[in-house]
Design an enzyme around this catalytic site. Structure first.
Site, PDB file in Angstrom:
ATOM      1  N   SER A  85       0.865  -1.178   0.000  1.00 25.06           N
ATOM      2  CA  SER A  85       0.000   0.000   0.000  1.00 25.06           C
ATOM      3  C   SER A  85       0.899   1.224   0.000  1.00 25.06           C
ATOM      4  O   SER A  85       2.033   1.169   0.490  1.00 25.06           O
ATOM      5  CB  SER A  85      -0.870   0.016   1.269  1.00 25.06           C
ATOM      6  N   TYR A 137      -1.368  -1.331  10.379  1.00 23.80           N
ATOM      7  CA  TYR A 137      -1.493  -1.490   8.922  1.00 23.80           C
ATOM      8  C   TYR A 137      -0.256  -0.962   8.211  1.00 23.80           C
ATOM      9  O   TYR A 137       0.338  -1.645   7.356  1.00 23.80           O
ATOM     10  CB  TYR A 137      -2.751  -0.759   8.445  1.00 23.80           C
TER      11      TYR A 137
HETATM   12  P1  NDP Z   1     -11.223  -6.080   0.821  1.00 25.33           P
HETATM   13  O1  NDP Z   1     -11.424  -5.949   2.307  1.00 25.33           O
HETATM   14  O2  NDP Z   1     -12.286  -5.572  -0.084  1.00 25.33           O
HETATM   15  O3  NDP Z   1     -10.931  -7.589   0.462  1.00 25.33           O
HETATM   16  C1  NDP Z   1      -9.978  -8.324   1.166  1.00 25.33           C
HETATM   17  C2  NDP Z   1     -10.294  -9.785   1.038  1.00 25.33           C
HETATM   18  O4  NDP Z   1      -9.338 -10.508   1.824  1.00 25.33           O
HETATM   19  C3  NDP Z   1     -11.679 -10.103   1.616  1.00 25.33           C
HETATM   20  O5  NDP Z   1     -12.324 -11.051   0.792  1.00 25.33           O
HETATM   21  C4  NDP Z   1     -11.338 -10.704   2.969  1.00 25.33           C
HETATM   22  O6  NDP Z   1     -12.287 -11.629   3.439  1.00 25.33           O
HETATM   23  C5  NDP Z   1     -10.041 -11.402   2.663  1.00 25.33           C
HETATM   24  N1  NDP Z   1      -9.302 -11.699   3.874  1.00 25.33           N
HETATM   25  C6  NDP Z   1      -9.166 -10.919   4.978  1.00 25.33           C
HETATM   26  N2  NDP Z   1      -8.470 -11.559   5.913  1.00 25.33           N
HETATM   27  C7  NDP Z   1      -8.146 -12.772   5.395  1.00 25.33           C
HETATM   28  C8  NDP Z   1      -7.449 -13.901   5.898  1.00 25.33           C
HETATM   29  N3  NDP Z   1      -6.948 -13.920   7.142  1.00 25.33           N
HETATM   30  N4  NDP Z   1      -7.312 -14.976   5.096  1.00 25.33           N
HETATM   31  C9  NDP Z   1      -7.822 -14.975   3.837  1.00 25.33           C
HETATM   32  N5  NDP Z   1      -8.526 -13.963   3.325  1.00 25.33           N
HETATM   33  C10 NDP Z   1      -8.681 -12.860   4.095  1.00 25.33           C
HETATM   34  O7  NDP Z   1      -9.818  -5.376   0.519  1.00 25.33           O
HETATM   35  P2  NDP Z   1      -9.292  -4.639  -0.813  1.00 25.33           P
HETATM   36  O8  NDP Z   1      -9.732  -5.381  -1.998  1.00 25.33           O
HETATM   37  O9  NDP Z   1      -9.597  -3.200  -0.688  1.00 25.33           O
HETATM   38  O10 NDP Z   1      -7.715  -4.791  -0.595  1.00 25.33           O
HETATM   39  C11 NDP Z   1      -6.990  -5.918  -1.068  1.00 25.33           C
HETATM   40  C12 NDP Z   1      -5.523  -5.711  -0.716  1.00 25.33           C
HETATM   41  O11 NDP Z   1      -5.088  -4.469  -1.251  1.00 25.33           O
HETATM   42  C13 NDP Z   1      -5.255  -5.641   0.779  1.00 25.33           C
HETATM   43  O12 NDP Z   1      -4.010  -6.204   1.081  1.00 25.33           O
HETATM   44  C14 NDP Z   1      -5.219  -4.139   1.035  1.00 25.33           C
HETATM   45  O13 NDP Z   1      -4.460  -3.815   2.177  1.00 25.33           O
HETATM   46  C15 NDP Z   1      -4.565  -3.656  -0.238  1.00 25.33           C
HETATM   47  N6  NDP Z   1      -4.819  -2.255  -0.542  1.00 25.33           N
HETATM   48  C16 NDP Z   1      -6.076  -1.812  -0.840  1.00 25.33           C
HETATM   49  C17 NDP Z   1      -6.285  -0.475  -1.150  1.00 25.33           C
HETATM   50  C18 NDP Z   1      -7.622   0.066  -1.498  1.00 25.33           C
HETATM   51  O14 NDP Z   1      -7.743   1.296  -1.645  1.00 25.33           O
HETATM   52  N7  NDP Z   1      -8.660  -0.730  -1.665  1.00 25.33           N
HETATM   53  C19 NDP Z   1      -5.178   0.477  -1.147  1.00 25.33           C
HETATM   54  C20 NDP Z   1      -3.903  -0.101  -0.831  1.00 25.33           C
HETATM   55  C21 NDP Z   1      -3.741  -1.415  -0.554  1.00 25.33           C
HETATM   56  P3  NDP Z   1     -13.325 -11.165   4.588  1.00 25.33           P
HETATM   57  O15 NDP Z   1     -14.263 -10.198   3.941  1.00 25.33           O
HETATM   58  O16 NDP Z   1     -13.952 -12.436   5.022  1.00 25.33           O
HETATM   59  O17 NDP Z   1     -12.498 -10.523   5.683  1.00 25.33           O
END
Ligand code: NDP
Length: 248
Positions: free
Chosen positions: A141, A154
């Site tokens: 990120s 984070y």
């Molecule tokens: P979301 O919260 O929309 O999606 C994340 C997914 O990961 C969800 O399906 C969630 O499931 C799953 N997840 C969470 N914890 C676990 C776990 N322990 N094991 C397996 N799956 C898990 O996030 P984003 O799509 O927004 O982000 C995706 C990645 O991108 C992340 O690493 C985030 O930090 C990074 N990011 C996102 C940004 C943004 O603006 N969107 C900006 C910068 C980085 P559940 O819903 O069940 O928790």
């Protein structure tokens, strides 16, 4: 169909950026392993891929559980007998004052975002080196480099992912496994139409990011033709971290 026959694991592929990445690889002909902890979300992504005739399996996986990661690799190997690409996308954040953040909350964020990425990379690499190489992309990120208040766990986890990436890139180089990291800025995973003009215009690129902006970068980094790229960090933020802000 540039990825036909390749086996790809995407963690956190149930929604948001991970879902977009999973669909993008499937549309390119890859065999996708959806590693997601929420069964209903995992099944939804699986159905979306099957809908257009893509190849995928869903493997329920909580990346905080090392035994789930072992199982994920075993299931992938059993289903596809190979693993070419790992996308470490699963991630969570907790916004809370550093005065109040508990040890349990710190550990949950670090164990999901950073330890989970390391363990997935370690176990994936054992399969990749057996077949002569592979490619890993970690999702960090821009918060690895800049912050809003109350985001310590984070930010630390994402900074750790950037450092983990160059460490693994060097360690795995002898096994022809490339490791790169993408640092997204604001990627809207909800209702894009609800964004305000000011949201878009504060970006030098003139718009907020979309999940497929990250998915296309994953394709680029994992393309075998781009095998000179390892240990690299690509910031994809519409230019936000390059922009100076002064009060008028
Ligand atoms: P979301 O919260 O929309 O999606 C994340 C997914 O990961 C969800 O399906 C969630 O499931 C799953 N997840 C969470 N914890 C676990 C776990 N322990 N094991 C397996 N799956 C898990 O996030 P984003 O799509 O927004 O982000 C995706 C990645 O991108 C992340 O690493 C985030 O930090 C990074 N990011 C996102 C940004 C943004 O603006 N969107 C900006 C910068 C980085 P559940 O819903 O069940 O928790």
């Amino acid at each position: 169909m540039g990825f036909a026959g390749k086996a790809v694991i995407v963690t956190g592929a149930g929604k948001g950026i991970g879902k977009s990445i999973a669909l993008t690889y499937a549309a390119q002909g890859a065999k996708v392993v959806i590693a997601e902890k929420d069964p209903s979300l995992g099944e939804t992504t699986l159905a979306a891929i099957k809908d257009f005739g893509g190849e995928a399996i869903f493997c329920p996986t909580d990346v905080t559980r090392p035994e789930d990661i072992q199982n994920l690799m075993a299931e992938t190997d059993a289903a596809y007998h190979r693993l070419d690409i790992l996308i470490n996308n699963a991630g969570i954040g907790i916004t809370k004052s550093p005065y109040d953040l508990t040890v349990e909350e710190w550990d949950l964020v670090l164990n999901t975002n950073l330890r989970g990425a390391f363990l997935c990379a370690r176990e994936a690499a054992k399969i990749m080196r057996r077949q002569g190489g592979g490619s890993i992309v970690n999702i960090a990120s821009t918060r690895a480099f800049m912050s809003e208040p109350n985001t310590e766990a984070y930010s630390a986890s994402k900074g750790g992912i950037v450092a983990l990436t160059h460490a693994l890139a060097v360690s795995f180089a002898a096994d022809k496994i490339r490791v790169n990291v993408i640092s997204p800025g604001w990627i809207e995973t909800g209702d894009y139409s609800q964004l305000r003009e000011i949201d878009h215009l504060q970006h030098p690129a003139g718009r907020v990011g979309r999940p497929d902006d990250i998915a296309r970068a994953c394709l680029f980094l994992t393309d075998e033709n781009n095998d000179f790229i390892t240990g690299a960090n690509i910031i994809i933020d519409g230019g936000m971290t390059r922009k100076m802000i002064y009060e008028p």
